[in-house]
Design a protein around this motif. Structure first.
Motif, PDB file in Angstrom:
ATOM      1  N   ASP A  85       0.708  -1.056   0.040  1.00  0.00           N
ATOM      2  CA  ASP A  85      -0.076  -0.038  -0.027  1.00  0.00           C
ATOM      3  C   ASP A  85       0.969   1.362  -0.016  1.00  0.00           C
ATOM      4  OD1 ASP A  85      -2.531  -1.145   0.050  1.00  0.00           O
ATOM      5  OD2 ASP A  85      -2.749  -1.322   2.246  1.00  0.00           O
ATOM      6  N   ILE A  86       1.926   1.313   0.892  1.00  0.00           N
ATOM      7  CA  ILE A  86       3.056   2.425   0.673  1.00  0.00           C
ATOM      8  C   ILE A  86       3.615   2.661  -0.752  1.00  0.00           C
ATOM      9  CG2 ILE A  86       4.884   3.429   1.966  1.00  0.00           C
ATOM     10  CD1 ILE A  86       2.459   3.585   3.442  1.00  0.00           C
ATOM     11  N   TYR A  87       4.008   1.378  -1.322  1.00  0.00           N
ATOM     12  CA  TYR A  87       4.623   1.586  -2.486  1.00  0.00           C
ATOM     13  C   TYR A  87       3.626   2.101  -3.515  1.00  0.00           C
ATOM     14  CZ  TYR A  87       8.684  -0.949  -0.737  1.00  0.00           C
ATOM     15  OH  TYR A  87       9.723  -1.262   0.154  1.00  0.00           O
ATOM     16  N   ALA A  88       2.317   1.775  -3.407  1.00  0.00           N
ATOM     17  CA  ALA A  88       1.336   2.310  -4.257  1.00  0.00           C
ATOM     18  C   ALA A  88       1.243   3.632  -4.197  1.00  0.00           C
ATOM     19  CB  ALA A  88      -0.182   1.280  -3.937  1.00  0.00           C
ATOM     20  N   MET A  89       1.695   4.340  -3.219  1.00  0.00           N
ATOM     21  CA  MET A  89       1.509   5.752  -3.002  1.00  0.00           C
ATOM     22  C   MET A  89       2.862   6.278  -3.342  1.00  0.00           C
ATOM     23  SD  MET A  89      -1.729   6.288  -1.822  1.00  0.00           S
ATOM     24  CE  MET A  89      -1.515   7.892  -0.966  1.00  0.00           C
ATOM     25  N   CYS A 169      -0.847   0.801 -16.902  1.00  0.00           N
ATOM     26  CA  CYS A 169       0.201   0.075 -16.970  1.00  0.00           C
ATOM     27  C   CYS A 169       0.162  -0.960 -15.995  1.00  0.00           C
ATOM     28  CB  CYS A 169       1.756   0.750 -16.908  1.00  0.00           C
ATOM     29  SG  CYS A 169       1.880   1.985 -18.017  1.00  0.00           S
ATOM     30  N   VAL A 170       0.529  -2.049 -16.077  1.00  0.00           N
ATOM     31  CA  VAL A 170       0.674  -3.043 -14.799  1.00  0.00           C
ATOM     32  C   VAL A 170       1.805  -3.774 -14.665  1.00  0.00           C
ATOM     33  CG1 VAL A 170      -0.317  -4.973 -16.234  1.00  0.00           C
ATOM     34  CG2 VAL A 170      -0.744  -4.830 -13.855  1.00  0.00           C
ATOM     35  N   SER A 171       2.390  -4.020 -13.498  1.00  0.00           N
ATOM     36  CA  SER A 171       3.546  -4.749 -13.416  1.00  0.00           C
ATOM     37  C   SER A 171       3.192  -6.090 -13.091  1.00  0.00           C
ATOM     38  CB  SER A 171       4.485  -4.315 -12.003  1.00  0.00           C
ATOM     39  OG  SER A 171       3.505  -4.665 -10.846  1.00  0.00           O
ATOM     40  N   GLY A 172       4.396  -7.160 -13.368  1.00  0.00           N
ATOM     41  CA  GLY A 172       4.333  -8.463 -13.482  1.00  0.00           C
ATOM     42  C   GLY A 172       3.228  -9.237 -14.106  1.00  0.00           C
ATOM     43  N   ASP A 173       2.563 -10.335 -13.622  1.00  0.00           N
ATOM     44  CA  ASP A 173       1.341 -10.943 -14.101  1.00  0.00           C
ATOM     45  C   ASP A 173       0.082 -11.143 -13.328  1.00  0.00           C
ATOM     46  OD1 ASP A 173       1.500 -13.640 -12.989  1.00  0.00           O
ATOM     47  OD2 ASP A 173       3.741 -13.180 -13.292  1.00  0.00           O
ATOM     48  N   ARG A 217       6.025  -4.557  -4.855  1.00  0.00           N
ATOM     49  CA  ARG A 217       6.838  -4.291  -5.888  1.00  0.00           C
ATOM     50  C   ARG A 217       7.738  -2.821  -5.860  1.00  0.00           C
ATOM     51  NH1 ARG A 217       6.153  -7.324 -10.392  1.00  0.00           N
ATOM     52  NH2 ARG A 217       8.434  -6.677 -10.455  1.00  0.00           N
ATOM     53  N   LYS A 218       8.631  -2.995  -4.765  1.00  0.00           N
ATOM     54  CA  LYS A 218       9.647  -2.011  -4.231  1.00  0.00           C
ATOM     55  C   LYS A 218      10.552  -1.805  -5.563  1.00  0.00           C
ATOM     56  CE  LYS A 218      13.636  -1.626  -1.303  1.00  0.00           C
ATOM     57  NZ  LYS A 218      14.489  -2.031  -0.008  1.00  0.00           N
ATOM     58  N   ASP A 219      10.735  -2.346  -6.387  1.00  0.00           N
ATOM     59  CA  ASP A 219      11.666  -2.767  -7.467  1.00  0.00           C
ATOM     60  C   ASP A 219      11.096  -1.752  -8.574  1.00  0.00           C
ATOM     61  OD1 ASP A 219       9.768  -4.708  -7.889  1.00  0.00           O
ATOM     62  OD2 ASP A 219      10.758  -5.567  -9.304  1.00  0.00           O
ATOM     63  N   ILE A 220       9.755  -2.119  -8.801  1.00  0.00           N
ATOM     64  CA  ILE A 220       9.016  -1.179  -9.776  1.00  0.00           C
ATOM     65  C   ILE A 220       9.176   0.458  -9.479  1.00  0.00           C
ATOM     66  CG2 ILE A 220       6.940  -0.905 -10.977  1.00  0.00           C
ATOM     67  CD1 ILE A 220       8.328  -3.314 -11.926  1.00  0.00           C
ATOM     68  N   VAL A 221       8.678   0.812  -8.166  1.00  0.00           N
ATOM     69  CA  VAL A 221       8.745   1.902  -7.792  1.00  0.00           C
ATOM     70  C   VAL A 221      10.109   2.642  -7.952  1.00  0.00           C
ATOM     71  CG1 VAL A 221       8.607   3.470  -5.560  1.00  0.00           C
ATOM     72  CG2 VAL A 221       6.960   1.543  -6.202  1.00  0.00           C
ATOM     73  N   LYS A 222      11.060   2.061  -7.606  1.00  0.00           N
ATOM     74  CA  LYS A 222      12.676   2.137  -7.828  1.00  0.00           C
ATOM     75  C   LYS A 222      12.990   2.609  -9.345  1.00  0.00           C
ATOM     76  CE  LYS A 222      17.498   1.269  -6.693  1.00  0.00           C
ATOM     77  NZ  LYS A 222      17.995   1.705  -7.859  1.00  0.00           N
ATOM     78  N   GLU A 223      12.485   1.745 -10.316  1.00  0.00           N
ATOM     79  CA  GLU A 223      12.672   1.991 -11.440  1.00  0.00           C
ATOM     80  C   GLU A 223      12.120   3.002 -11.962  1.00  0.00           C
ATOM     81  OE1 GLU A 223      13.102  -0.578 -15.430  1.00  0.00           O
ATOM     82  OE2 GLU A 223      12.459  -1.743 -13.939  1.00  0.00           O
ATOM     83  N   LEU A 224      10.990   3.125 -11.767  1.00  0.00           N
ATOM     84  CA  LEU A 224      10.204   4.143 -12.254  1.00  0.00           C
ATOM     85  C   LEU A 224      10.929   5.958 -11.726  1.00  0.00           C
ATOM     86  CD1 LEU A 224       6.464   3.304 -11.170  1.00  0.00           C
ATOM     87  CD2 LEU A 224       7.268   3.515 -13.596  1.00  0.00           C
ATOM     88  N   ILE A 305       8.435   3.572 -20.810  1.00  0.00           N
ATOM     89  CA  ILE A 305       7.968   2.323 -20.129  1.00  0.00           C
ATOM     90  C   ILE A 305       8.182   1.206 -21.012  1.00  0.00           C
ATOM     91  CG2 ILE A 305       5.516   1.350 -20.055  1.00  0.00           C
ATOM     92  CD1 ILE A 305       6.260   3.201 -17.709  1.00  0.00           C
ATOM     93  N   GLU A 306       8.138   1.264 -22.282  1.00  0.00           N
ATOM     94  CA  GLU A 306       8.235   0.076 -23.076  1.00  0.00           C
ATOM     95  C   GLU A 306       9.885  -0.437 -22.848  1.00  0.00           C
ATOM     96  OE1 GLU A 306       8.058   1.688 -27.174  1.00  0.00           O
ATOM     97  OE2 GLU A 306       5.897   0.891 -27.087  1.00  0.00           O
ATOM     98  N   LYS A 307      10.789   0.077 -22.229  1.00  0.00           N
ATOM     99  CA  LYS A 307      11.841  -0.196 -21.707  1.00  0.00           C
ATOM    100  C   LYS A 307      12.005  -1.029 -20.309  1.00  0.00           C
ATOM    101  CE  LYS A 307      14.330   3.070 -24.839  1.00  0.00           C
ATOM    102  NZ  LYS A 307      15.299   4.206 -24.866  1.00  0.00           N
ATOM    103  N   MET A 308      10.911  -1.056 -19.788  1.00  0.00           N
ATOM    104  CA  MET A 308      10.991  -1.660 -18.456  1.00  0.00           C
ATOM    105  C   MET A 308      10.567  -3.081 -18.509  1.00  0.00           C
ATOM    106  SD  MET A 308       9.267   1.584 -15.905  1.00  0.00           S
ATOM    107  CE  MET A 308       9.501   0.394 -14.466  1.00  0.00           C
ATOM    108  N   ALA A 309      11.349  -3.978 -18.426  1.00  0.00           N
ATOM    109  CA  ALA A 309      11.239  -5.435 -18.461  1.00  0.00           C
ATOM    110  C   ALA A 309       9.766  -5.878 -17.764  1.00  0.00           C
ATOM    111  CB  ALA A 309      12.308  -6.219 -18.232  1.00  0.00           C
ATOM    112  N   GLY A 310       9.614  -5.439 -16.580  1.00  0.00           N
ATOM    113  CA  GLY A 310       8.734  -5.782 -15.568  1.00  0.00           C
ATOM    114  C   GLY A 310       7.355  -5.221 -15.681  1.00  0.00           C
TER     115      GLY A 310
END
Length: 354
Positions: A85-89, A169-173, A217-224, A305-310
């Motif tokens: 929830d915190i990462y989602a913010m 956009c959505v991360s993962g599956d 998804r801490k990794d996605i927040v960092k990559e963004l 976004i297209e360059k983000m693998a996840g």
């Protein structure tokens, strides 16, 4: 209680009840920057950092079944869903408090096992346990976790700020956690009355792990952040893609279009859906508990976004009057409904939704 006609809670559901209880709820303190209505509240105490606060409760036989959920996994999950929830913010979790309602059938060693999972999650995500409470429970195990995080002032991302033409956009599956639950429930039924039963998870390991041990998804927040992408709206997927996307659209006063053939689905999820004769897309739309991030970004960020693998782009935000719909593989449109799991609906309603 008065004799006037009473309303069943199941008629409103979880979010309808929250809306009813918090209607016209005004903030008294200047430090309350943003209150009810998102993954976390936003507080500010005259500094350059916003404080994020969220809380979540898990009840035995409502949210988890200890027949097949190990206590250590349960503790890990209870912590991680709050971090999510915190990462989602667009924030970073820093501390949690943990409150437990414990029935007499649990021993000290049981609770230590539960806490070992909580401690492991905190160690991995860099979060401190700073307090909590314990009390007796007559209804099994109750877990309530409050998470405190932060974000640079003005950088917290709400659900209410998506804009027309933004990319979705959505991360993962999606759908794997729901299918993992089906695997566990199937093995539970098969084990009834058999002391020597050994569950068979062969070829379904990923699904079971997604249900029992989700990751935030801490990794996605960092990559963004590393790519200089500031989402316009964001939410984590706990109640299903369709429900979460409609939350964003309703709070942002907009519509949406997503494409069926762009929804990311793992191979094991597809195989399990076929085994159970279930509609795969329905499971991905409504299953829930994936704890992936659903977010919108400006059209100008498409190349990044297209360059983000996840991450996968699955659609776009449109004008409110166009409503919410999924574009099917044959080019038709299917209206989206908020059919994710609703813990305050009747059992029959939930069975129909899932």
């Amino acid at each position: 209680m008065s004799d006037q006609q009473q309303t069943e809670i199941s008629q409103l559901g979880e979010f309808g009840l929250i809306d009813r209880l918090t209607e016209n709820l005004d903030s008294i303190n200047e430090s309350t920057s943003y209150a009810v209505g998102d993954d976390a509240a936003i507080l500010n105490y005259q500094g350059d950092t916003d404080i994020l606060v969220t809380t979540d409760m898990l009840l035995e036989n409502v949210h988890f079944d200890l027949t097949y959920v190990p206590l250590k996994h349960l503790g890990y999950k209870a912590a991680v869903v709050n971090f999510s929830d915190i990462y989602a913010m667009n924030g970073t979790p820093r501390q949690i408090t943990v409150s437990l309602g414990i029935s007499k059938r649990f021993t000290v060693e049981h609770i230590e096992e539960l806490y070992s999972g909580i401690r492991l999650a905190c160690a991995i995500y860099g979060v401190d346990i700073v307090g909590g409470d314990t009390c007796a429970s007559h209804q099994g195990l109750v877990i309530s976790v409050t998470c405190i995080g932060d974000a640079p002032r003005g950088r917290a991302v709400k659900r209410s700020t998506a804009k027309d033409t933004d990319l979705i956009c959505v991360s993962g599956d999606l759908g794997a956690a729901y299918m993992g639950l089906q695997v566990l429930e199937r093995e539970k039924v098969a084990s009834a009355g058999r002391n020597d039963f050994q569950p068979d998870f062969a070829g379904k390991e990923y699904l079971v792990e997604r249900q029992l041990k989700p990751e935030a998804r801490k990794d996605i927040v960092k990559e963004l952040a590393d790519k200089g992408i500031m989402p316009t709206a964001m939410i984590d997927i706990s109640d299903g893609l369709s429900s979460e996307l409609i939350h964003i659209c309703r709070q942002s006063n907009c519509g949406c279009r997503i494409y069926e053939d762009r929804i990311p689905i793992d191979y094991q999820t597809a195989v399990m859906a076929e085994e159970l004769n279930m509609n795969l897309v329905t499971a991905a739309l409504n299953g829930g508990e994936d704890y992936e991030l659903l977010f919108t970004v400006p059209l100008v960020d498409r190349d990044k976004i297209e360059k983000m693998a996840g991450v996968k782009m699955i659609g776009y935000i449109c004008k409110q009057e166009l409503g919410y719909a999924m574009v099917t593989r044959d080019g038709g449109e299917f209206p989206l409904r908020a059919q994710g799991w609703n813990p305050l609906a009747s059992n029959n309603d939930n069975e129909a939704e899932q």
